[in-house]
Motif scaffolding. Structure first.
Motif, PDB file in Angstrom:
ATOM      1  N   UNK A  36      58.517 -18.471  59.316  1.00 58.38           N
ATOM      2  CA  UNK A  36      59.707 -18.728  58.497  1.00 58.38           C
ATOM      3  C   UNK A  36      60.630 -19.747  59.169  1.00 58.38           C
ATOM      4  N   UNK A  37      61.007 -20.761  58.403  1.00 56.68           N
ATOM      5  CA  UNK A  37      61.951 -21.751  58.913  1.00 56.68           C
ATOM      6  C   UNK A  37      61.335 -22.883  59.709  1.00 56.68           C
ATOM      7  N   UNK A  38      60.058 -22.801  60.020  1.00 55.74           N
ATOM      8  CA  UNK A  38      59.417 -23.852  60.819  1.00 55.74           C
ATOM      9  C   UNK A  38      59.090 -25.066  59.945  1.00 55.74           C
ATOM     10  N   UNK A  39      58.964 -26.228  60.582  1.00 54.44           N
ATOM     11  CA  UNK A  39      58.549 -27.441  59.862  1.00 54.44           C
ATOM     12  C   UNK A  39      57.097 -27.253  59.418  1.00 54.44           C
ATOM     13  N   UNK A  40      56.880 -27.302  58.103  1.00 55.18           N
ATOM     14  CA  UNK A  40      55.542 -27.019  57.579  1.00 55.18           C
ATOM     15  C   UNK A  40      54.832 -28.285  57.101  1.00 55.18           C
ATOM     16  N   UNK A  41      55.381 -29.453  57.400  1.00 53.75           N
ATOM     17  CA  UNK A  41      54.671 -30.676  57.030  1.00 53.75           C
ATOM     18  C   UNK A  41      53.321 -30.720  57.741  1.00 53.75           C
TER      19      UNK A  41
END
Ligand SMILES: O=C(CO)[C@H](O)[C@H](O)COP(=O)(O)O
Length: 151
Positions: A36-41
Motif C-alpha cells: 500500500x502506498x508504494x510506487x507501482x509503476x
C-alpha cells in the motif's frame, strides 16, 4: 531463499504468487502494487525488485506486469541481473539451466494459477547446467557482464 516480488497491478495471480512462494518456505519481500502506498509503476517496482538481487538483499526476484515485457526490460537494466520472461515451464527450466537467470518475469495476463505452479516448479528445480558440454554455454552467460564494445 530470499525472493523479492514486484507487480504493477494488484491482480489475484500476483497475490497467489506471493502466497505460493511463502508456502514453499521462501522469505518474500514485496514491491509495487503489493505494498500500500508504494510506487507501482512497472519500470520502478521491477527495478526495485531486481536491485534487491543485484545488491544481495535477495537471492532471486519475480517481477510481474500485465504483459511481462516491461517488467523484464526494467529488471534487465540492472547490472548483474538476468531476467527471463517465462510463459511456460519449459522456458523457465531453460532460463535457469542455460541462462542462469536470477529474475523470473511473468505476464499477469497469461499466467493462470495452474500455469504459475508449473513455472515455479520448473524454475526452482532446474539448476545452471554443470554439464561439460554446456561449459561453452556458461561462458556465454559470463559474456553478458563483459564490457561492451569488446570484439
Ligand atoms: O504490461 C505492462 C508493461 O509492460 C503494464 O502492466 C501495462 O502497460 C499497464 O501499465 P499501466 O497501468 O502503467 O499503463
Amino acid at each position: 531463499m530470499r525472493i523479492s516480488v514486484s507487480s504493477d497491478m494488484d491482480e489475484p495471480v500476483a497475490r497467489l504468487l506471493v502466497a505460493e512462494l511463502r508456502r514453499r518456505g521462501h522469505d518474500v519481500r514485496e514491491h509495487g502494487a503489493l505494498v500500500p502506498g508504494a510506487d507501482a509503476g512497472w519500470a520502478v517496482c521491477s527495478e526495485a525488485a531486481a536491485r534487491d538481487v543485484a545488491d544481495g538483499a535477495a537471492d532471486q526476484a519475480v517481477v510481474c506486469c500485465w504483459t511481462g515485457t516491461g517488467a523484464s526490460i526494467a529488471a534487465n537494466k540492472v547490472p548483474g541481473v538476468r531476467a527471463a520472461l517465462c510463459t511456460d515451464a519449459g522456458t523457465a527450466d531453460g532460463a535457469r539451466r542455460w541462462n542462469d537467470a536470477n529474475v523470473l518475469a511473468l505476464s499477469l495476463r497469461l499466467t493462470s494459477g495452474p500455469l504459475l505452479t508449473e513455472i515455479l516448479d520448473a524454475w526452482f528445480t532446474a539448476e545452471p547446467s554443470q554439464d561439460p558440454e554446456d561449459r561453452q554455454n556458461m561462458a556465454r552467460v559470463g559474456r553478458l557482464d563483459a564490457p561492451r564494445n569488446d570484439p
